[in-house]
Write a protein that holds these residues in place. Structure first.
Motif, PDB file in Angstrom:
ATOM      1  N   PRO A  44       0.829  -1.198   0.000  1.00 23.71           N
ATOM      2  CA  PRO A  44       0.000   0.000   0.000  1.00 23.71           C
ATOM      3  C   PRO A  44       0.871   1.259   0.000  1.00 23.71           C
ATOM      4  CG  PRO A  44      -0.066  -1.070   2.149  1.00 23.71           C
ATOM      5  CD  PRO A  44       0.725  -1.954   1.232  1.00 23.71           C
ATOM      6  N   THR A  45       0.563   2.160  -0.902  1.00 25.66           N
ATOM      7  CA  THR A  45       1.274   3.432  -0.971  1.00 25.66           C
ATOM      8  C   THR A  45       0.245   4.543  -1.082  1.00 25.66           C
ATOM      9  OG1 THR A  45       1.402   3.411  -3.375  1.00 25.66           O
ATOM     10  CG2 THR A  45       3.232   2.382  -2.201  1.00 25.66           C
ATOM     11  N   ARG A  46       0.691   5.741  -0.878  1.00 31.92           N
ATOM     12  CA  ARG A  46      -0.218   6.870  -1.030  1.00 31.92           C
ATOM     13  C   ARG A  46      -0.496   7.162  -2.495  1.00 31.92           C
ATOM     14  NH1 ARG A  46       0.278  11.504   3.213  1.00 31.92           N
ATOM     15  NH2 ARG A  46      -0.224  10.265   5.017  1.00 31.92           N
ATOM     16  N   ALA A  47       0.472   6.895  -3.349  1.00 30.21           N
ATOM     17  CA  ALA A  47       0.316   7.181  -4.769  1.00 30.21           C
ATOM     18  C   ALA A  47      -0.007   5.905  -5.538  1.00 30.21           C
ATOM     19  CB  ALA A  47       1.601   7.800  -5.314  1.00 30.21           C
ATOM     20  N   ALA A  48      -0.831   6.034  -6.566  1.00 26.77           N
ATOM     21  CA  ALA A  48      -1.174   4.883  -7.403  1.00 26.77           C
ATOM     22  C   ALA A  48       0.026   4.427  -8.219  1.00 26.77           C
ATOM     23  CB  ALA A  48      -2.320   5.251  -8.330  1.00 26.77           C
ATOM     24  N   LEU A  49       0.929   5.345  -8.498  1.00 28.34           N
ATOM     25  CA  LEU A  49       2.106   5.087  -9.314  1.00 28.34           C
ATOM     26  C   LEU A  49       3.298   5.693  -8.593  1.00 28.34           C
ATOM     27  CD1 LEU A  49       3.150   4.295 -12.258  1.00 28.34           C
ATOM     28  CD2 LEU A  49       2.738   6.675 -12.831  1.00 28.34           C
ATOM     29  N   THR A  50       4.386   4.950  -8.495  1.00 27.63           N
ATOM     30  CA  THR A  50       5.602   5.511  -7.909  1.00 27.63           C
ATOM     31  C   THR A  50       6.628   5.712  -9.013  1.00 27.63           C
ATOM     32  OG1 THR A  50       6.442   3.320  -7.340  1.00 27.63           O
ATOM     33  CG2 THR A  50       5.250   4.507  -5.629  1.00 27.63           C
ATOM     34  N   LEU A  51       7.435   6.738  -8.871  1.00 28.79           N
ATOM     35  CA  LEU A  51       8.445   7.081  -9.868  1.00 28.79           C
ATOM     36  C   LEU A  51       9.833   6.878  -9.280  1.00 28.79           C
ATOM     37  CD1 LEU A  51       6.916  10.514 -10.949  1.00 28.79           C
ATOM     38  CD2 LEU A  51       6.532   8.302 -12.028  1.00 28.79           C
ATOM     39  N   THR A  52      10.720   6.288 -10.051  1.00 25.36           N
ATOM     40  CA  THR A  52      12.101   6.161  -9.614  1.00 25.36           C
ATOM     41  C   THR A  52      12.801   7.494  -9.848  1.00 25.36           C
ATOM     42  OG1 THR A  52      12.889   5.426 -11.768  1.00 25.36           O
ATOM     43  CG2 THR A  52      12.147   3.703 -10.219  1.00 25.36           C
ATOM     44  N   PRO A  53      13.947   7.724  -9.212  1.00 24.99           N
ATOM     45  CA  PRO A  53      14.678   8.977  -9.453  1.00 24.99           C
ATOM     46  C   PRO A  53      15.029   9.194 -10.929  1.00 24.99           C
ATOM     47  CG  PRO A  53      15.518   7.908  -7.488  1.00 24.99           C
ATOM     48  CD  PRO A  53      14.558   6.945  -8.121  1.00 24.99           C
ATOM     49  N   SER A  54      15.355   8.136 -11.658  1.00 25.03           N
ATOM     50  CA  SER A  54      15.681   8.314 -13.082  1.00 25.03           C
ATOM     51  C   SER A  54      14.440   8.709 -13.888  1.00 25.03           C
ATOM     52  CB  SER A  54      16.340   7.059 -13.665  1.00 25.03           C
ATOM     53  OG  SER A  54      15.476   5.960 -13.591  1.00 25.03           O
ATOM     54  N   ALA A  55      13.257   8.193 -13.533  1.00 29.98           N
ATOM     55  CA  ALA A  55      12.018   8.599 -14.208  1.00 29.98           C
ATOM     56  C   ALA A  55      11.712  10.065 -13.910  1.00 29.98           C
ATOM     57  CB  ALA A  55      10.854   7.716 -13.789  1.00 29.98           C
TER      58      ALA A  55
END
Length: 153
Positions: A44-55
């Protein structure tokens, strides 16, 4: 949704193993890939999508010379023999039903139709000698079609 100013539209089309190619109509080609992730628990995360630092860095770079756009929008459309393909495009505003992901100063909007397909997905950007592409590590994908045009959830 297609934005006005076709030279600034990003278009994604799926190929074998849900390899999605992101084409910037006004600049050089960038690629994106979707990977089915097996044996991964959806945390479970707050965001539906997580971004890596490179993204995050690549999105920031893509938007740097386009101040009229506020972020990228991820969508899905019905295509191919297996069901869905992802689309990526610049966006000037958030629509009413869009889910907004803000991370490290960049904004990614998820279209209503794509929200359930992206839950728990990590968006990465990989730059190698052979390709430069966004990669969607998606634990929800159940399969891809033989021709590589689409995936299913």
């Amino acid at each position: 949704m297609v934005l006005e100013g076709a030279s600034h539209i990003l278009h994604a089309c799926a190929v074998h193993c849900c390899d999605i190619r992101l084409i910037n109509m006004s600049a050089s080609m960038v690629r994106a890939t979707v990977r089915a992730v097996s044996k991964r628990r959806i945390l479970p995360t707050r965001a539906a999508l997580t971004l890596t630092p490179s993204a995050v860095n690549k999105i920031r770079c893509l938007l740097q010379d386009k101040p009229e756009y506020i972020g990228l929008k991820v969508g899905v459309r019905t295509r191919g023999c297996n069901g869905l393909t992802y689309t990526l495009e610049y966006t000037k505003q958030k629509e009413n039903c869009d889910e907004e992901v803000q991370q490290n100063g960049v904004r990614v909007f998820i279209a209503k139709k794509a929200q359930l397909t992206l839950l728990g997905t990590e968006m990465d950007f990989v730059d190698s000698k052979l390709s430069s592409e966004f990669v969607f590590n998606n634990p929800n994908i159940k399969g891809t079609c033989g021709c590589g045009e689409s995936f299913n959830i």
